[in-house]
Design a protein around this motif. Structure first.
Motif, PDB file in Angstrom:
ATOM      1  N   ARG A 128       8.885 -18.141  15.621  1.00 22.03           N
ATOM      2  CA  ARG A 128       7.909 -17.384  16.408  1.00 22.03           C
ATOM      3  C   ARG A 128       7.306 -18.257  17.508  1.00 22.03           C
ATOM      4  NH1 ARG A 128       3.980 -13.437  17.277  1.00 22.03           N
ATOM      5  NH2 ARG A 128       3.911 -13.813  19.517  1.00 22.03           N
ATOM      6  N   ALA A 129       7.010 -19.505  17.184  1.00 21.29           N
ATOM      7  CA  ALA A 129       6.431 -20.412  18.179  1.00 21.29           C
ATOM      8  C   ALA A 129       7.403 -20.643  19.331  1.00 21.29           C
ATOM      9  CB  ALA A 129       6.056 -21.740  17.519  1.00 21.29           C
ATOM     10  N   PHE A 131       9.712 -18.579  20.336  1.00 18.67           N
ATOM     11  CA  PHE A 131       9.747 -17.337  21.118  1.00 18.67           C
ATOM     12  C   PHE A 131       8.532 -17.252  22.043  1.00 18.67           C
ATOM     13  CE2 PHE A 131       8.504 -12.945  21.815  1.00 18.67           C
ATOM     14  CZ  PHE A 131       9.675 -12.389  22.298  1.00 18.67           C
ATOM     15  N   ASP A 132       7.361 -17.555  21.516  1.00 16.50           N
ATOM     16  CA  ASP A 132       6.150 -17.511  22.335  1.00 16.50           C
ATOM     17  C   ASP A 132       6.233 -18.488  23.497  1.00 16.50           C
ATOM     18  OD1 ASP A 132       5.073 -15.578  20.714  1.00 16.50           O
ATOM     19  OD2 ASP A 132       3.840 -16.960  19.538  1.00 16.50           O
ATOM     20  N   ASP A 133       6.843 -19.626  23.263  1.00 14.55           N
ATOM     21  CA  ASP A 133       6.946 -20.651  24.297  1.00 14.55           C
ATOM     22  C   ASP A 133       7.948 -20.264  25.379  1.00 14.55           C
ATOM     23  OD1 ASP A 133       6.404 -23.316  25.378  1.00 14.55           O
ATOM     24  OD2 ASP A 133       8.450 -23.780  24.749  1.00 14.55           O
ATOM     25  N   GLY A 135       9.554 -17.017  25.832  1.00 15.18           N
ATOM     26  CA  GLY A 135       9.574 -15.646  26.332  1.00 15.18           C
ATOM     27  C   GLY A 135      10.904 -14.973  26.022  1.00 15.18           C
ATOM     28  N   ASN A 136      10.953 -13.660  26.216  1.00 17.74           N
ATOM     29  CA  ASN A 136      12.111 -12.866  25.815  1.00 17.74           C
ATOM     30  C   ASN A 136      13.438 -13.376  26.389  1.00 17.74           C
ATOM     31  OD1 ASN A 136      10.473 -11.070  24.380  1.00 17.74           O
ATOM     32  ND2 ASN A 136      11.634  -9.311  25.081  1.00 17.74           N
ATOM     33  N   SER A 159      12.645  -8.188  20.313  1.00 13.24           N
ATOM     34  CA  SER A 159      12.086  -9.495  19.956  1.00 13.24           C
ATOM     35  C   SER A 159      12.078  -9.731  18.454  1.00 13.24           C
ATOM     36  CB  SER A 159      10.670  -9.629  20.519  1.00 13.24           C
ATOM     37  OG  SER A 159       9.852  -8.561  20.067  1.00 13.24           O
ATOM     38  N   ASP A 233      -0.635  -9.447  16.699  1.00 15.48           N
ATOM     39  CA  ASP A 233       0.563 -10.070  17.260  1.00 15.48           C
ATOM     40  C   ASP A 233       1.481  -8.988  17.838  1.00 15.48           C
ATOM     41  OD1 ASP A 233       2.995 -11.382  17.702  1.00 15.48           O
ATOM     42  OD2 ASP A 233       2.660 -12.764  16.048  1.00 15.48           O
ATOM     43  N   VAL A 235       4.572  -8.858  18.397  1.00 20.13           N
ATOM     44  CA  VAL A 235       5.919  -8.722  17.836  1.00 20.13           C
ATOM     45  C   VAL A 235       5.909  -8.102  16.437  1.00 20.13           C
ATOM     46  CG1 VAL A 235       6.741 -10.695  19.161  1.00 20.13           C
ATOM     47  CG2 VAL A 235       6.044 -11.021  16.786  1.00 20.13           C
TER      48      VAL A 235
END
Length: 313
Positions: A128-129, A131-133, A135-136, A159, A233, A235
């Motif tokens: 998850r981290a 992905f957050d960093d 982006g899609n 996502s 969140d 997602v």
């Protein structure tokens, strides 16, 4: 050994599945068990079309509104919960009636799941981290480098499943696609009668549009606004509830209400079409209900269920 009976009812949103399940539960002393991935959450009862008080008073309903929306519910977790409810129904002498439009849930219960190990919390957090960093788009590219098979299957907008593919790969060293080729495990041992509610396309489109308008009249705008104010969140699975983002945009003043409704109706129709595709190609139903659920058709359905219960295999 003769296996106990259970009924599964599948079909697209707004097709009348819940009404049929309730009618069967009343007629055959059944328990309605939810197989809708949105209705399991204790949130958005209007937008997810969760059964109301009148339905709950007529027959037992299980696995509705019982999981916190901040807590994802996997197919494996739902399967375990549903299996326990099916067993409980049998123990009490009732007929389990599993109803919902989430194909993966129904497959998990009737056919089992691939034996993917439990993913450690740290692996999920790392995925998850990342992905957050990134982006899609960048995350999809990274996934394509590490797991081209899964990346080819998943669009950038999905996502939740992209993160799942990454965490499985990182935790097990094996692609989710490879795990999915393994023999499935954990199916409930039952004689299943599968009913597919498959209305004609035009009538289904009208039902989807009409139901969303009814949701708006019932207070869906305020429900969406209050829920989005929780700032969960993005997602999380519940954030994909049909109409949630559209009505949230209206609440913020980003778009007019008629536009939000039209967009949500369009998304609902598209989702119903995907559900119909699953029903046609994956379910292999024992009975397809492609006409209005009239009194004569209900008589035929009841006769089918009665015969099924009386015919041991």
């Amino acid at each position: 050994m003769t296996l106990p009976c259970a009924v599964a009812i599948a079909g697209p949103t707004a097709s009348g599945k819940s009404g049929l399940a309730l009618a069967l539960a009343v007629a055959f002393d059944g328990v309605v068990i939810n197989a809708d991935s949105m209705q399991v959450y204790d949130a958005l009862p209007i937008l997810t079309a969760r059964p109301g008080a009148a339905a709950l008073a007529r027959a037992p309903h299980r696995l509705y509104g019982m999981i916190d929306p901040a807590e994802p519910c996997s197919a494996a977790r739902w399967r375990d919960l549903a299996a326990a409810e099916v067993e409980s129904a049998w123990e009490s002498g009732r007929l389990p009636i599993v109803v919902g439009g989430t194909g993966l849930y129904l497959e998990a219960l009737m056919d089992g799941l691939s034996p993917i190990p439990e993913i450690p919390a740290e692996s999920r957090a790392e995925a998850r981290a990342l992905f957050d960093d990134l982006g899609n788009a960048a995350f999809h590219l990274r996934l394509a480098e590490a797991d081209p098979v899964m990346a080819a299957r998943l669009p950038q907008g999905d996502s939740q499943r992209m993160i799942r593919a990454w965490e499985v790969l990182s935790a097990t060293g094996r692609s989710l696609a490879a795990w999915q080729t393994e023999p499935r495990e954990g199916a409930v041992a039952a004689r299943w009668l599968t009913l597919a509610v498959a209305p004609p396309r035009d009538r289904l489109r009208q039902a989807c549009d009409g139901r969303f308008l009814a949701m708006v009249k019932a207070g869906a705008v305020n429900e969406a606004r209050a829920f989005l104010d929780r700032d969960l969140d993005p997602v999380l699975p519940i954030m994909k509830a049909l109409g949630l983002r559209d009505l949230g945009g209206y609440s913020r003043g980003d778009r007019p209400l008629d536009e939000a409704i039209a967009t949500a109706q369009s998304a609902t129709r598209a989702y119903a079409k995907r559900q119909m595709t699953w029903v046609r190609h994956r379910l292999k139903p024992d009975m397809v209900l492609d006409a209005q659920l009239s009194e004569s058709l209900m008589t035929s359905i009841f006769a089918k269920v009665r015969q099924f219960r009386l015919t041991p295999v």
